[in-house]
Motif scaffolding. Sequence first.
Motif, PDB file in Angstrom:
ATOM      1  N   ASP A 128       0.820  -1.242  -0.095  1.00  6.08           N
ATOM      2  CA  ASP A 128      -0.007  -0.022  -0.055  1.00  6.08           C
ATOM      3  C   ASP A 128       1.067   1.296  -0.170  1.00  6.08           C
ATOM      4  N   LEU A 129       1.888   1.227   0.679  1.00  8.87           N
ATOM      5  CA  LEU A 129       2.863   2.293   0.754  1.00  8.87           C
ATOM      6  C   LEU A 129       3.701   2.525  -0.521  1.00  8.87           C
ATOM      7  N   PHE A 130       3.874   1.471  -1.210  1.00  5.92           N
ATOM      8  CA  PHE A 130       4.356   1.814  -2.722  1.00  5.92           C
ATOM      9  C   PHE A 130       3.421   2.310  -3.591  1.00  5.92           C
ATOM     10  N   ALA A 131       2.090   1.842  -3.456  1.00  5.98           N
ATOM     11  CA  ALA A 131       1.169   2.291  -4.339  1.00  5.98           C
ATOM     12  C   ALA A 131       0.905   3.751  -3.964  1.00  5.98           C
ATOM     13  N   LEU A 132       1.144   4.336  -2.792  1.00  4.22           N
ATOM     14  CA  LEU A 132       0.843   5.496  -2.377  1.00  4.22           C
ATOM     15  C   LEU A 132       2.194   6.111  -3.112  1.00  4.22           C
ATOM     16  N   ALA A 133       3.384   5.825  -2.705  1.00  4.34           N
ATOM     17  CA  ALA A 133       4.407   6.534  -3.425  1.00  4.34           C
ATOM     18  C   ALA A 133       4.572   6.798  -4.880  1.00  4.34           C
ATOM     19  N   GLU A 134       3.861   5.493  -5.714  1.00  2.65           N
ATOM     20  CA  GLU A 134       4.207   5.443  -7.088  1.00  2.65           C
ATOM     21  C   GLU A 134       2.860   6.664  -7.549  1.00  2.65           C
ATOM     22  N   GLY A 135       1.965   6.858  -6.588  1.00  2.00           N
ATOM     23  CA  GLY A 135       0.661   7.647  -7.192  1.00  2.00           C
ATOM     24  C   GLY A 135       0.992   8.957  -6.748  1.00  2.00           C
ATOM     25  N   LEU A 136       1.811   9.418  -6.168  1.00  2.00           N
ATOM     26  CA  LEU A 136       2.149  10.608  -5.824  1.00  2.00           C
ATOM     27  C   LEU A 136       2.926  11.449  -6.803  1.00  2.00           C
ATOM     28  N   PRO A 137       2.599  12.829  -7.245  1.00  2.00           N
ATOM     29  CA  PRO A 137       3.270  13.432  -8.453  1.00  2.00           C
ATOM     30  C   PRO A 137       4.647  13.846  -7.827  1.00  2.00           C
ATOM     31  N   ARG A 138       4.859  14.030  -6.605  1.00  2.00           N
ATOM     32  CA  ARG A 138       6.413  14.238  -6.401  1.00  2.00           C
ATOM     33  C   ARG A 138       6.647  13.505  -4.945  1.00  2.00           C
ATOM     34  N   GLY A 139       6.625  12.232  -4.940  1.00  2.00           N
ATOM     35  CA  GLY A 139       6.907  11.128  -3.900  1.00  2.00           C
ATOM     36  C   GLY A 139       8.054  10.474  -3.905  1.00  2.00           C
ATOM     37  N   GLU A 140       8.738   9.900  -3.023  1.00  2.00           N
ATOM     38  CA  GLU A 140       9.601   9.030  -2.899  1.00  2.00           C
ATOM     39  C   GLU A 140       9.364   8.013  -1.724  1.00  2.00           C
ATOM     40  N   ILE A 141      10.044   7.095  -1.544  1.00  2.00           N
ATOM     41  CA  ILE A 141       9.970   6.025  -0.572  1.00  2.00           C
ATOM     42  C   ILE A 141      11.067   5.583   0.023  1.00  2.00           C
ATOM     43  N   ARG A 142      11.207   5.420   1.276  1.00  2.00           N
ATOM     44  CA  ARG A 142      12.167   4.902   2.212  1.00  2.00           C
ATOM     45  C   ARG A 142      11.501   3.770   2.919  1.00  2.00           C
ATOM     46  N   VAL A 143      12.278   2.632   2.716  1.00  2.00           N
ATOM     47  CA  VAL A 143      11.787   1.276   3.306  1.00  2.00           C
ATOM     48  C   VAL A 143      12.989   0.936   4.167  1.00  2.00           C
ATOM     49  N   LEU A 144      12.289   0.653   5.678  1.00  2.00           N
ATOM     50  CA  LEU A 144      13.049   0.178   6.703  1.00  2.00           C
ATOM     51  C   LEU A 144      12.496  -1.256   7.186  1.00  2.00           C
ATOM     52  N   ARG A 145      13.565  -1.747   7.732  1.00  2.00           N
ATOM     53  CA  ARG A 145      13.108  -3.264   8.726  1.00  2.00           C
ATOM     54  C   ARG A 145      13.200  -2.915   9.907  1.00  2.00           C
ATOM     55  N   SER A 146      12.213  -3.601  10.601  1.00  2.00           N
ATOM     56  CA  SER A 146      11.934  -3.509  12.206  1.00  2.00           C
ATOM     57  C   SER A 146      11.134  -4.587  12.633  1.00  2.00           C
ATOM     58  N   LYS A 147      11.622  -5.332  13.787  1.00  2.00           N
ATOM     59  CA  LYS A 147      10.657  -6.413  14.166  1.00  2.00           C
ATOM     60  C   LYS A 147       9.779  -5.780  15.181  1.00  2.00           C
ATOM     61  N   TYR A 148       9.717  -4.523  15.204  1.00  2.00           N
ATOM     62  CA  TYR A 148       8.432  -3.618  15.906  1.00  2.00           C
ATOM     63  C   TYR A 148       7.563  -3.254  14.833  1.00  2.00           C
ATOM     64  N   GLY A 149       7.665  -3.717  13.698  1.00  2.00           N
ATOM     65  CA  GLY A 149       6.358  -3.435  12.502  1.00  2.00           C
ATOM     66  C   GLY A 149       5.824  -2.035  12.596  1.00  2.00           C
ATOM     67  N   HIS A 150       4.541  -1.880  12.772  1.00  2.00           N
ATOM     68  CA  HIS A 150       4.059  -0.517  12.818  1.00  2.00           C
ATOM     69  C   HIS A 150       4.261   0.236  13.621  1.00  2.00           C
ATOM     70  N   ASP A 151       5.113  -0.202  14.970  1.00  2.00           N
ATOM     71  CA  ASP A 151       5.601   0.850  15.961  1.00  2.00           C
ATOM     72  C   ASP A 151       6.852   1.078  15.687  1.00  2.00           C
ATOM     73  N   ALA A 152       7.529   0.746  14.640  1.00  2.00           N
ATOM     74  CA  ALA A 152       9.043   1.174  14.340  1.00  2.00           C
ATOM     75  C   ALA A 152       9.118   2.736  14.606  1.00  2.00           C
TER      76      ALA A 152
END
Lengths: 346, 346
Positions: free
Chosen positions: B298-322
């Motif tokens: 969903d966040l890739f879909a968001l970033a790809e849909g934004l006219p001026r968007g970029e995405i940074r992806v992290l890994r964390s065992k804390y998931g949503h709470d990262a």
Amino acid sequence: MSFAATPALAEPVADACRYVPHVADVPSAPRAIRGQLRATLSMRHAGERDVDIAWEVVGPVDAPLLIVAGGISAHRHAIASHDFPENGWWQNQSGSGLDARRFRLLSIDWLGADGSLDVAIDSADQADAIAAVLDALGVAKAAAFIGSSYGAMVGLQFAARHPQRVRRLVAISGAHRAHPYASAWRALQRQAVALGQLQCDEGQGLALARQLAMLSYRTPNEFAERFDAAPQLVHGRARVAAQDYLEHCAATWVARTSPTAFLRLSESIDLHRVDPREVRVPTTVVAIVEDRLVPLDDLFALAEGLPRGEIRVLRSKYGHDAFLTEPREIADILGKSLEDVCGDVA
Amino acid sequence: MSFAATPALAEPVADACRYVPHVADVPSAPRAIRGQLRATLSMRHAGERDVDIAWEVVGPVDAPLLIVAGGISAHRHAIASHDFPENGWWQNQSGSGLDARRFRLLSIDWLGADGSLDVAIDSADQADAIAAVLDALGVAKAAAFIGSSYGAMVGLQFAARHPQRVRRLVAISGAHRAHPYASAWRALQRQAVALGQLQCDEGQGLALARQLAMLSYRTPNEFAERFDAAPQLVHGRARVAAQDYLEHCAATWVARTSPTAFLRLSESIDLHRVDPREVRVPTTVVAIVEDRLVPLDDLFALAEGLPRGEIRVLRSKYGHDAFLTEPREIADILGKSLEDVCGDVA
């Protein structure tokens, strides 16, 4: 120990909310018998108890016997037969993965499933109950134990405790222990039931518990496909797209489930622990990549710890419920696993 | 429209159950003011309403302003200051990702957070409330909107509705719409609250809802590390290893949460929808691979849909709470995102 065949009981129709019905292509419907056995078990947490074990056997008397066990909502009626024509909980395997012309299929109602046994129940107790039924039926050794979900846990216990009673185990989506996150998820389901019981409204607590369980059985990808619609405001409150489905399914389940049975069987999953090294029967572990309840890592750990283990990995948007919703893939695995147990046991 | 600085209120200490406290290394503690603003908003679902908006600003009056917004449990007190020394909900970003010497930080209490607004609240309403506070403070344009979880959703609405009021958006773990599976999970939390309310025991319903939410915020890997112990039988019932932790955290949260506030803000997440193409402000989307609530796709879909968007992806065992538990990685992203908005706005 005694047992007696009982008359046909009205069985609930398979739950359309979880199971994809798939009428079996059985040229001549197999015959089946049911019985109820009173046995004395040394239960792991509850001590020595006299228990009643309800069983059903489908298929030719002289065929090799398969023990067939499903999730905590499953029961002794796995597939339809001439004698009990209602769909069973694993109806879509009838005639393919579970062929009642080649095999005799034995299933039981789980200990505690009728709500009359309000004590801690262990997967080991279920395994011993199944062994008692084998004794009563005069079956020295089953050809295979096919267990899914909780049934896989019971299968692992059965193989560890009664290795001389079974040639092969197929353990689908069930591990040697519950995952701590899944255990927390179930503990909250039990809290929901307790909250409902506080106000003498067991139905609502059970319904919430079931809906929570359903989320754990399925996956975000399936929900994204099915429940994409925007929420609606109903009487000023948001109602999200999946709610009708979840509530309908929960209501069907609540109507046939005792709170005590659910609490004790849910708990039984969390109490389950087997050392994989103690499972010496040849075992096929089946894992679903998308399973949110039984993580792939745990099933690899199980397979790697088994003295005679192998693993088959499937992908399915149905996650934990794939054993109920991916009949072809499961039938294929069952077919391969049963190839070498058929001839020399019959 | 009017606003007035209010005296210091007792703020709850940051919830140790979700937040890792990390006392800020601030040589001279920044000054802060609080205020309450009465504004008339055209709410998306509830029509025209007079609402009170409680805000807090930390940092130098002449510094560029950052709007800082967190989850539905967050509030106007993001970090500690000379004037309000209690830890804030994003304390571990103080002095690093959120530098109150270089920036002025504005946060609000969410509309509905005090439980007095029992109507459907939309993320668009929150965005308009923040714009009203900017008006009251005389700030034409904020340097950036830093939003996490629900705050990211509000940030997307703010950028879509008030593009002239902000130079840049950082949207962490929040998408243009709620995922249908996550919405179902929240709907069940709201059912738990309703079940508690039915029996006049709001506390237990809320506590169950919070525990369910916590499961969605965290991950199986974290639970496997922390709660590996076997369940215990307590008064004959299984108690799993995570229960003490979950119940303790829920009790802390219940003590400071109104059921109405929770119901309306939880619902607000599900009502949220923004067309990414309408978000024309330069945006950094931050996604956590392990997030069970806001899937990576969903966040890739968001970033790809934004006219001026970029995405940074992290890994964390804390998931949503990262965003709360991985302070270095988040500070690094905030630092880079704020590089080019600092000089030309001050």
